[in-house]
Write an enzyme that holds these catalytic residues in place. Sequence first.
Site, PDB file in Angstrom:
ATOM      1  N   VAL A  12       0.849  -1.197   0.000  1.00 62.51           N
ATOM      2  CA  VAL A  12       0.000   0.000   0.000  1.00 62.51           C
ATOM      3  C   VAL A  12       0.886   1.249   0.000  1.00 62.51           C
ATOM      4  O   VAL A  12       0.657   2.180  -0.785  1.00 62.51           O
ATOM      5  CB  VAL A  12      -0.971  -0.007   1.204  1.00 62.51           C
ATOM      6  CG1 VAL A  12      -1.639   1.352   1.385  1.00 62.51           C
ATOM      7  CG2 VAL A  12      -2.025  -1.095   1.036  1.00 62.51           C
ATOM      8  N   ALA A  56       2.377   1.764  -3.419  1.00 59.86           N
ATOM      9  CA  ALA A  56       1.381   2.265  -4.379  1.00 59.86           C
ATOM     10  C   ALA A  56       0.964   3.698  -4.072  1.00 59.86           C
ATOM     11  O   ALA A  56       0.768   4.506  -4.983  1.00 59.86           O
ATOM     12  CB  ALA A  56       0.145   1.365  -4.382  1.00 59.86           C
ATOM     13  N   GLU A  57       0.824   4.022  -2.800  1.00 57.80           N
ATOM     14  CA  GLU A  57       0.300   5.325  -2.402  1.00 57.80           C
ATOM     15  C   GLU A  57       1.321   6.449  -2.551  1.00 57.80           C
ATOM     16  O   GLU A  57       0.989   7.512  -3.068  1.00 57.80           O
ATOM     17  CB  GLU A  57      -0.193   5.285  -0.952  1.00 57.80           C
ATOM     18  CG  GLU A  57      -1.456   4.468  -0.734  1.00 57.80           C
ATOM     19  CD  GLU A  57      -2.710   5.145  -1.250  1.00 57.80           C
ATOM     20  OE1 GLU A  57      -2.651   6.284  -1.747  1.00 57.80           O
ATOM     21  OE2 GLU A  57      -3.773   4.524  -1.147  1.00 57.80           O
ATOM     22  N   SER A  58       2.548   6.230  -2.057  1.00 55.02           N
ATOM     23  CA  SER A  58       3.507   7.342  -1.974  1.00 55.02           C
ATOM     24  C   SER A  58       4.910   6.985  -2.446  1.00 55.02           C
ATOM     25  O   SER A  58       5.788   7.846  -2.440  1.00 55.02           O
ATOM     26  CB  SER A  58       3.615   7.803  -0.520  1.00 55.02           C
ATOM     27  OG  SER A  58       4.209   6.770   0.262  1.00 55.02           O
TER      28      SER A  58
END
Length: 158
Positions: free
Chosen positions: A30, A33-35
Amino acid sequence: MKKLYPLKYSDIVYKYSREYDIDPYLVFSVIKAESNFNPDAVSHKSAYGLMQVTSTTGEWIAEQMKIEDFTLNKLFDPEYNIPMGCWYIDNLRKEFGDNMDVVLAAYNAGRGNVQKWLNDTEHSKDGKNLHYIPFKETDKYVKKVKVNYKIYKFLYDK
């Protein structure tokens, strides 16, 4: 490959993935993917930090977690952002069950949208699984996190 898929912030990730009974490779996936592990990341939708928590969601999570001194700037601090993101994944899992596709869709698009999709036979045949995600961004997000997860498992799960 391990440079592209690092285990940055592993002490925090392992601590809170254990606390909330979440696979740590999912948390790393996550964050990737996010940052892409940038704690100062800000999205076009005003989501902040490693796990891209929005201000309103952050305020709500802080309230639920009884974090009394919450400020928006704390979302840039991995010591706050990762526990909040892990708490939120766990909270979504309590609502939607262990179906990670649904949990990840809710993490990205919001639980209200996912509830609507699950109640619509165009998107869910059984009310529990999503066979069609109408937001392209969310569909891509779920697939991206799942690919990241497979890579993390391959690289590190010995």
